[in-house]
Scaffold this motif. Sequence first.
Motif, PDB file in Angstrom:
ATOM      1  N   TRP A  49     -38.133 -21.113 -78.707  1.00 28.03           N
ATOM      2  CA  TRP A  49     -39.070 -20.443 -79.685  1.00 28.03           C
ATOM      3  C   TRP A  49     -39.308 -21.246 -80.910  1.00 28.03           C
ATOM      4  O   TRP A  49     -38.485 -21.595 -81.319  1.00 28.03           O
ATOM      5  N   GLN A  50     -40.603 -21.529 -81.315  1.00 22.94           N
ATOM      6  CA  GLN A  50     -41.108 -22.488 -81.951  1.00 22.94           C
ATOM      7  C   GLN A  50     -41.884 -21.443 -83.620  1.00 22.94           C
ATOM      8  O   GLN A  50     -41.545 -20.087 -83.607  1.00 22.94           O
ATOM      9  N   ASP A  51     -41.663 -22.046 -84.514  1.00 23.70           N
ATOM     10  CA  ASP A  51     -42.276 -22.122 -85.732  1.00 23.70           C
ATOM     11  C   ASP A  51     -41.364 -20.584 -85.925  1.00 23.70           C
ATOM     12  O   ASP A  51     -41.898 -19.574 -87.005  1.00 23.70           O
ATOM     13  N   GLY A  52     -40.129 -21.019 -86.002  1.00 19.26           N
ATOM     14  CA  GLY A  52     -39.194 -19.751 -86.414  1.00 19.26           C
ATOM     15  C   GLY A  52     -39.389 -17.902 -86.035  1.00 19.26           C
ATOM     16  O   GLY A  52     -38.785 -17.173 -85.872  1.00 19.26           O
ATOM     17  N   CYS A  53     -39.619 -18.478 -84.880  1.00 16.44           N
ATOM     18  CA  CYS A  53     -39.605 -16.773 -83.820  1.00 16.44           C
ATOM     19  C   CYS A  53     -38.686 -16.846 -83.314  1.00 16.44           C
ATOM     20  O   CYS A  53     -38.032 -17.877 -82.593  1.00 16.44           O
ATOM     21  N   TYR A  92     -48.237 -19.944 -75.622  1.00 18.06           N
ATOM     22  CA  TYR A  92     -48.644 -19.074 -76.292  1.00 18.06           C
ATOM     23  C   TYR A  92     -48.824 -17.402 -76.101  1.00 18.06           C
ATOM     24  O   TYR A  92     -49.336 -17.488 -74.492  1.00 18.06           O
ATOM     25  N   ILE A  93     -48.301 -16.930 -76.632  1.00 19.68           N
ATOM     26  CA  ILE A  93     -48.579 -15.568 -76.007  1.00 19.68           C
ATOM     27  C   ILE A  93     -49.371 -15.518 -76.355  1.00 19.68           C
ATOM     28  O   ILE A  93     -50.316 -14.746 -77.546  1.00 19.68           O
ATOM     29  N   VAL A  94     -50.137 -14.193 -75.326  1.00 22.61           N
ATOM     30  CA  VAL A  94     -51.222 -14.050 -75.613  1.00 22.61           C
ATOM     31  C   VAL A  94     -51.918 -12.241 -75.205  1.00 22.61           C
ATOM     32  O   VAL A  94     -52.835 -11.608 -75.062  1.00 22.61           O
ATOM     33  N   GLU A  95     -50.515 -11.431 -74.519  1.00 21.78           N
ATOM     34  CA  GLU A  95     -50.807 -10.555 -74.360  1.00 21.78           C
ATOM     35  C   GLU A  95     -49.521  -9.925 -74.316  1.00 21.78           C
ATOM     36  O   GLU A  95     -48.645 -10.187 -74.072  1.00 21.78           O
ATOM     37  N   ALA A 110     -47.250 -16.047 -80.462  1.00 19.02           N
ATOM     38  CA  ALA A 110     -46.181 -16.602 -80.999  1.00 19.02           C
ATOM     39  C   ALA A 110     -46.112 -17.661 -80.128  1.00 19.02           C
ATOM     40  O   ALA A 110     -46.738 -17.609 -78.387  1.00 19.02           O
ATOM     41  N   ARG A 111     -45.707 -19.224 -79.827  1.00 22.46           N
ATOM     42  CA  ARG A 111     -45.256 -19.991 -79.179  1.00 22.46           C
ATOM     43  C   ARG A 111     -43.499 -20.460 -78.636  1.00 22.46           C
ATOM     44  O   ARG A 111     -43.376 -19.987 -79.300  1.00 22.46           O
ATOM     45  N   PHE A 112     -44.015 -21.259 -76.810  1.00 23.06           N
ATOM     46  CA  PHE A 112     -42.245 -21.082 -77.015  1.00 23.06           C
ATOM     47  C   PHE A 112     -42.474 -22.749 -75.900  1.00 23.06           C
ATOM     48  O   PHE A 112     -43.452 -22.656 -75.427  1.00 23.06           O
ATOM     49  N   ILE A 113     -41.770 -23.516 -76.096  1.00 23.53           N
ATOM     50  CA  ILE A 113     -41.650 -24.401 -75.636  1.00 23.53           C
ATOM     51  C   ILE A 113     -40.627 -24.425 -74.180  1.00 23.53           C
ATOM     52  O   ILE A 113     -39.393 -23.539 -74.474  1.00 23.53           O
ATOM     53  N   GLY A 114     -41.578 -24.875 -73.115  1.00 24.44           N
ATOM     54  CA  GLY A 114     -40.815 -24.193 -71.562  1.00 24.44           C
ATOM     55  C   GLY A 114     -39.965 -25.894 -71.256  1.00 24.44           C
ATOM     56  O   GLY A 114     -41.061 -26.989 -71.356  1.00 24.44           O
TER      57      GLY A 114
END
Length: 176
Positions: free
Chosen positions: A49-53, A79-82, A60-64
């Motif tokens: 997870w990114q940005d402290g999430c 990016y979580i879109v739904e 919210a963002r995550f790197i895979g």
Amino acid sequence: MEWTGARYADTPTVEVDTWIDAPPERVWALVSDVELMPGMSAELQSVRWQDGCSGPAPGARFIGHSKHDALGEWETTSYIVEYEPLRVFAWAVEDPDRPTALWRFSLQPRNGGTQLSQWMRMGPGRSGLSFAIDRMPEKEQKIVFVRMREFETGITTTLAAIKQRAEAGTTGRTGA
């Protein structure tokens, strides 16, 4: 299983679904925990997870980090879109407005359990596959077909792992 599209510009999609003998709450705990996904995927190696999430939320963002024998290794930002708890969890890869791929889990209570589907759409944004198509435009349909079959196989494997965990009553990395 359902799959449509033949060229990258057609934004081909694939969808696989399964019925799980477990309540939506248990299935949701698995599908919404992206850090579990590398253990259920041959291609996805890790997620952070990114940005402290520490979990999913709209925006919210995550790197895979992924690995493929023919394509090498790469990282993408999603990016979580739904995000509708117990119903829909979707993310866009790289650019939420013009993603390289869009992925979605959908849950429906059904027959005392959960109908779970995973859907993905390739494009419309350029991805690593675009470079292979640029080098061999005459093979575009074959390149797209092969990749979509790989996605179908990967989704089928992921859904089987989710089904097994949910029906066994395990919902997290600790097995509880």
